[in-house]
Design a protein around this motif. Structure first.
Motif, PDB file in Angstrom:
ATOM      1  N   MET A 145       3.019 -16.964 -39.807  1.00 20.61           N
ATOM      2  CA  MET A 145       3.298 -16.036 -38.710  1.00 20.61           C
ATOM      3  C   MET A 145       4.403 -16.590 -37.808  1.00 20.61           C
ATOM      4  O   MET A 145       5.318 -15.865 -37.405  1.00 20.61           O
ATOM      5  CB  MET A 145       2.012 -15.796 -37.907  1.00 20.61           C
ATOM      6  N   MET A 146       4.340 -17.877 -37.524  1.00 19.56           N
ATOM      7  CA  MET A 146       5.368 -18.491 -36.685  1.00 19.56           C
ATOM      8  C   MET A 146       6.736 -18.403 -37.371  1.00 19.56           C
ATOM      9  O   MET A 146       7.733 -18.060 -36.742  1.00 19.56           O
ATOM     10  CB  MET A 146       5.028 -19.950 -36.401  1.00 19.56           C
ATOM     11  N   ALA A 147       6.775 -18.679 -38.667  1.00 18.79           N
ATOM     12  CA  ALA A 147       8.047 -18.639 -39.398  1.00 18.79           C
ATOM     13  C   ALA A 147       8.635 -17.229 -39.395  1.00 18.79           C
ATOM     14  O   ALA A 147       9.852 -17.058 -39.235  1.00 18.79           O
ATOM     15  CB  ALA A 147       7.856 -19.148 -40.827  1.00 18.79           C
ATOM     16  N   ILE A 148       7.799 -16.204 -39.547  1.00 22.38           N
ATOM     17  CA  ILE A 148       8.329 -14.833 -39.569  1.00 22.38           C
ATOM     18  C   ILE A 148       8.801 -14.434 -38.171  1.00 22.38           C
ATOM     19  O   ILE A 148       9.783 -13.692 -38.031  1.00 22.38           O
ATOM     20  CB  ILE A 148       7.321 -13.824 -40.163  1.00 22.38           C
ATOM     21  N   GLN A 149       8.148 -14.932 -37.137  1.00 21.63           N
ATOM     22  CA  GLN A 149       8.611 -14.646 -35.777  1.00 21.63           C
ATOM     23  C   GLN A 149       9.979 -15.281 -35.527  1.00 21.63           C
ATOM     24  O   GLN A 149      10.856 -14.670 -34.900  1.00 21.63           O
ATOM     25  CB  GLN A 149       7.589 -15.143 -34.745  1.00 21.63           C
ATOM     26  N   VAL A 150      10.155 -16.493 -36.037  1.00 21.01           N
ATOM     27  CA  VAL A 150      11.464 -17.149 -35.931  1.00 21.01           C
ATOM     28  C   VAL A 150      12.503 -16.335 -36.695  1.00 21.01           C
ATOM     29  O   VAL A 150      13.625 -16.119 -36.215  1.00 21.01           O
ATOM     30  CB  VAL A 150      11.392 -18.608 -36.447  1.00 21.01           C
ATOM     31  N   ALA A 151      12.132 -15.857 -37.880  1.00 22.47           N
ATOM     32  CA  ALA A 151      13.059 -15.056 -38.695  1.00 22.47           C
ATOM     33  C   ALA A 151      13.462 -13.777 -37.959  1.00 22.47           C
ATOM     34  O   ALA A 151      14.636 -13.393 -37.971  1.00 22.47           O
ATOM     35  CB  ALA A 151      12.430 -14.722 -40.042  1.00 22.47           C
ATOM     36  N   ILE A 152      12.512 -13.131 -37.314  1.00 22.61           N
ATOM     37  CA  ILE A 152      12.820 -11.905 -36.562  1.00 22.61           C
ATOM     38  C   ILE A 152      13.765 -12.219 -35.404  1.00 22.61           C
ATOM     39  O   ILE A 152      14.729 -11.490 -35.156  1.00 22.61           O
ATOM     40  CB  ILE A 152      11.518 -11.222 -36.073  1.00 22.61           C
ATOM     41  N   SER A 153      13.494 -13.305 -34.703  1.00 23.47           N
ATOM     42  CA  SER A 153      14.379 -13.704 -33.602  1.00 23.47           C
ATOM     43  C   SER A 153      15.783 -13.998 -34.112  1.00 23.47           C
ATOM     44  O   SER A 153      16.777 -13.585 -33.495  1.00 23.47           O
ATOM     45  CB  SER A 153      13.825 -14.940 -32.893  1.00 23.47           C
ATOM     46  N   LEU A 154      15.869 -14.706 -35.229  1.00 24.70           N
ATOM     47  CA  LEU A 154      17.180 -15.002 -35.804  1.00 24.70           C
ATOM     48  C   LEU A 154      17.896 -13.730 -36.246  1.00 24.70           C
ATOM     49  O   LEU A 154      19.120 -13.626 -36.121  1.00 24.70           O
ATOM     50  CB  LEU A 154      17.033 -15.971 -36.981  1.00 24.70           C
ATOM     51  N   ALA A 155      17.132 -12.761 -36.750  1.00 20.58           N
ATOM     52  CA  ALA A 155      17.751 -11.489 -37.149  1.00 20.58           C
ATOM     53  C   ALA A 155      18.346 -10.783 -35.932  1.00 20.58           C
ATOM     54  O   ALA A 155      19.438 -10.205 -36.010  1.00 20.58           O
ATOM     55  CB  ALA A 155      16.721 -10.604 -37.843  1.00 20.58           C
ATOM     56  N   ALA A 156      17.635 -10.829 -34.810  1.00 26.02           N
ATOM     57  CA  ALA A 156      18.158 -10.204 -33.588  1.00 26.02           C
ATOM     58  C   ALA A 156      19.437 -10.911 -33.128  1.00 26.02           C
ATOM     59  O   ALA A 156      20.417 -10.256 -32.758  1.00 26.02           O
ATOM     60  CB  ALA A 156      17.094 -10.248 -32.492  1.00 26.02           C
ATOM     61  N   ILE A 157      19.426 -12.235 -33.192  1.00 27.92           N
ATOM     62  CA  ILE A 157      20.625 -12.988 -32.803  1.00 27.92           C
ATOM     63  C   ILE A 157      21.765 -12.694 -33.775  1.00 27.92           C
ATOM     64  O   ILE A 157      22.926 -12.566 -33.372  1.00 27.92           O
ATOM     65  CB  ILE A 157      20.319 -14.499 -32.727  1.00 27.92           C
ATOM     66  N   THR A 158      21.431 -12.546 -35.059  1.00 32.50           N
ATOM     67  CA  THR A 158      22.439 -12.217 -36.077  1.00 32.50           C
ATOM     68  C   THR A 158      23.092 -10.882 -35.760  1.00 32.50           C
ATOM     69  O   THR A 158      24.311 -10.734 -35.866  1.00 32.50           O
ATOM     70  CB  THR A 158      21.790 -12.168 -37.478  1.00 32.50           C
ATOM     71  N   LEU A 159      22.274  -9.920 -35.366  1.00 30.91           N
ATOM     72  CA  LEU A 159      22.802  -8.595 -35.039  1.00 30.91           C
ATOM     73  C   LEU A 159      23.752  -8.663 -33.848  1.00 30.91           C
ATOM     74  O   LEU A 159      24.790  -8.006 -33.839  1.00 30.91           O
ATOM     75  CB  LEU A 159      21.661  -7.622 -34.756  1.00 30.91           C
ATOM     76  N   LEU A 160      23.402  -9.485 -32.876  1.00 33.83           N
ATOM     77  CA  LEU A 160      24.248  -9.601 -31.688  1.00 33.83           C
ATOM     78  C   LEU A 160      25.522 -10.396 -31.947  1.00 33.83           C
ATOM     79  O   LEU A 160      26.595 -10.047 -31.441  1.00 33.83           O
ATOM     80  CB  LEU A 160      23.456 -10.242 -30.547  1.00 33.83           C
ATOM     81  N   THR A 161      25.410 -11.461 -32.724  1.00 35.70           N
ATOM     82  CA  THR A 161      26.571 -12.329 -32.950  1.00 35.70           C
ATOM     83  C   THR A 161      27.364 -11.953 -34.191  1.00 35.70           C
ATOM     84  O   THR A 161      28.523 -12.361 -34.321  1.00 35.70           O
ATOM     85  CB  THR A 161      26.132 -13.795 -33.098  1.00 35.70           C
ATOM     86  N   ARG A 162      26.721 -11.222 -35.103  1.00 38.62           N
ATOM     87  CA  ARG A 162      27.340 -10.787 -36.361  1.00 38.62           C
ATOM     88  C   ARG A 162      27.800 -11.972 -37.213  1.00 38.62           C
ATOM     89  O   ARG A 162      28.785 -11.907 -37.915  1.00 38.62           O
ATOM     90  CB  ARG A 162      28.466  -9.808 -36.091  1.00 38.62           C
ATOM     91  N   LYS A 163      27.031 -13.050 -37.165  1.00 34.08           N
ATOM     92  CA  LYS A 163      27.346 -14.251 -37.942  1.00 34.08           C
ATOM     93  C   LYS A 163      26.614 -14.180 -39.284  1.00 34.08           C
ATOM     94  O   LYS A 163      25.388 -14.082 -39.333  1.00 34.08           O
ATOM     95  CB  LYS A 163      26.907 -15.524 -37.206  1.00 34.08           C
ATOM     96  N   GLN A 164      27.383 -14.246 -40.354  1.00 32.28           N
ATOM     97  CA  GLN A 164      26.814 -14.166 -41.698  1.00 32.28           C
ATOM     98  C   GLN A 164      25.911 -15.364 -41.992  1.00 32.28           C
ATOM     99  O   GLN A 164      24.863 -15.211 -42.619  1.00 32.28           O
ATOM    100  CB  GLN A 164      27.937 -14.098 -42.749  1.00 32.28           C
ATOM    101  N   TRP A 165      26.295 -16.544 -41.543  1.00 29.74           N
ATOM    102  CA  TRP A 165      25.489 -17.732 -41.827  1.00 29.74           C
ATOM    103  C   TRP A 165      24.130 -17.648 -41.140  1.00 29.74           C
ATOM    104  O   TRP A 165      23.127 -18.125 -41.661  1.00 29.74           O
ATOM    105  CB  TRP A 165      26.226 -19.019 -41.425  1.00 29.74           C
ATOM    106  N   LEU A 166      24.079 -17.012 -39.987  1.00 34.61           N
ATOM    107  CA  LEU A 166      22.825 -16.850 -39.265  1.00 34.61           C
ATOM    108  C   LEU A 166      21.900 -15.885 -40.001  1.00 34.61           C
ATOM    109  O   LEU A 166      20.677 -16.046 -39.981  1.00 34.61           O
ATOM    110  CB  LEU A 166      23.112 -16.371 -37.842  1.00 34.61           C
ATOM    111  N   GLU A 167      22.494 -14.914 -40.671  1.00 34.04           N
ATOM    112  CA  GLU A 167      21.698 -13.994 -41.494  1.00 34.04           C
ATOM    113  C   GLU A 167      20.988 -14.775 -42.597  1.00 34.04           C
ATOM    114  O   GLU A 167      19.812 -14.556 -42.873  1.00 34.04           O
ATOM    115  CB  GLU A 167      22.608 -12.920 -42.094  1.00 34.04           C
ATOM    116  N   LYS A 168      21.701 -15.707 -43.212  1.00 35.34           N
ATOM    117  CA  LYS A 168      21.112 -16.524 -44.281  1.00 35.34           C
ATOM    118  C   LYS A 168      19.975 -17.395 -43.749  1.00 35.34           C
ATOM    119  O   LYS A 168      18.952 -17.583 -44.403  1.00 35.34           O
ATOM    120  CB  LYS A 168      22.194 -17.359 -44.954  1.00 35.34           C
ATOM    121  N   VAL A 169      20.141 -17.932 -42.543  1.00 34.49           N
ATOM    122  CA  VAL A 169      19.086 -18.738 -41.922  1.00 34.49           C
ATOM    123  C   VAL A 169      17.856 -17.869 -41.655  1.00 34.49           C
ATOM    124  O   VAL A 169      16.715 -18.290 -41.870  1.00 34.49           O
ATOM    125  CB  VAL A 169      19.592 -19.423 -40.634  1.00 34.49           C
TER     126      VAL A 169
END
Length: 188
Positions: A145-169
C-alpha cells in the motif's frame, strides 16, 4: 435573480487544456493513476482485513491462555487438598482409609486438570503462531500500500513536471507494490 460564477482551479484549467489539445501524455498518466488508485484500494482492504484477523487470533490466544491459567489454579488447589489429605492419613484417631481415598481422588483430579491446562496452553500457542503469521502478511500488504501511494504521488509529479524519467520511477514503484502484494498473497 442570482448568477453563479465558477472559477476553475489551475489544475482543472490544465486538465481541460490538456484534454482539449489531445495530450496523450497526460491521458496516459491519468489512466495509470486511476489504475494505481484502484490497486491501492484493494491493497488497503487486504491490509485492514489481515490486521483485524491477526488481532482476533491474538484475542483468541489470550482467552485460551486465561482458561489454561484457570486450570493451573484448579490443579494447584487440588494439589493443596491432596497434601492436606496425605497429612491427615498420618494423624492418629482419624479414618485413614477415608483420607487415603481422598488422596487418590485429588491425585486423579489434579492429573485431569494438568492435562487440560497443557492442552489449552498448546491451543493458545497455536493461536499466537497463527496471529504472527497473519501479522507478517499484514505488514506485506501495508508495504504494498505504501509503495502504491508513492507511485501515485510520483505520477502526479510526473504530470506536473512532464519528466519521462519520473514516469519510469512511478512505474517502478507500482511494480514494487505489485511484487509486495503478491508476496502478501502468497504469504511469503
Amino acid at each position: 435573480m442570482s448568477e453563479q460564477f465558477e472559477v476553475p482551479s489551475p489544475h482543472e484549467h490544465h486538465v481541460e487544456h490538456a484534454h482539449a489539445s489531445g495530450d496523450g501524455f497526460a491521458s496516459k498518466i491519468a489512466v495509470m493513476t486511476a489504475i494505481m488508485a484502484t490497486l491501492g484500494a484493494m491493497l488497503s482492504y487486504q491490509a485492514g482485513s489481515t490486521e483485524n484477523e491477526a488481532a482476533m487470533d491474538k484475542n483468541n490466544a489470550a482467552i485460551v491462555k486465561t482458561e489454561a491459567s484457570n486450570q493451573w489454579n484448579y490443579y494447584q488447589a487440588k494439589s493443596s487438598r491432596q497434601n492436606l489429605a496425605e497429612l491427615a492419613v498420618h494423624i492418629p484417631g482419624v479414618d485413614a482409609a477415608h483420607y487415603q481415598a481422598e488422596v487418590e481422588r485429588y491425585r486423579n483430579d489434579k492429573e485431569a486438570a494438568r492435562k487440560k491446562a497443557e492442552d489449552l496452553e498448546a491451543q493458545a500457542h497455536e493461536w499466537d503462531e497463527k496471529s504472527e503469521h497473519i501479522l507478517h502478511s499484514h505488514h506485506r500488504w501495508a508495504q504494498a500500500m505504501m509503495a502504491i501511494q508513492v507511485a501515485i504521488s510520483l505520477a502526479a509529479i510526473t504530470l506536473l513536471t512532464r519528466k519521462q524519467w519520473l514516469e519510469k520511477v512511478a512505474y517502478g514503484a507500482a511494480g514494487l507494490s505489485l511484487v509486495l502484494g503478491a508476496m502478501a498473497w502468497l504469504q511469503a
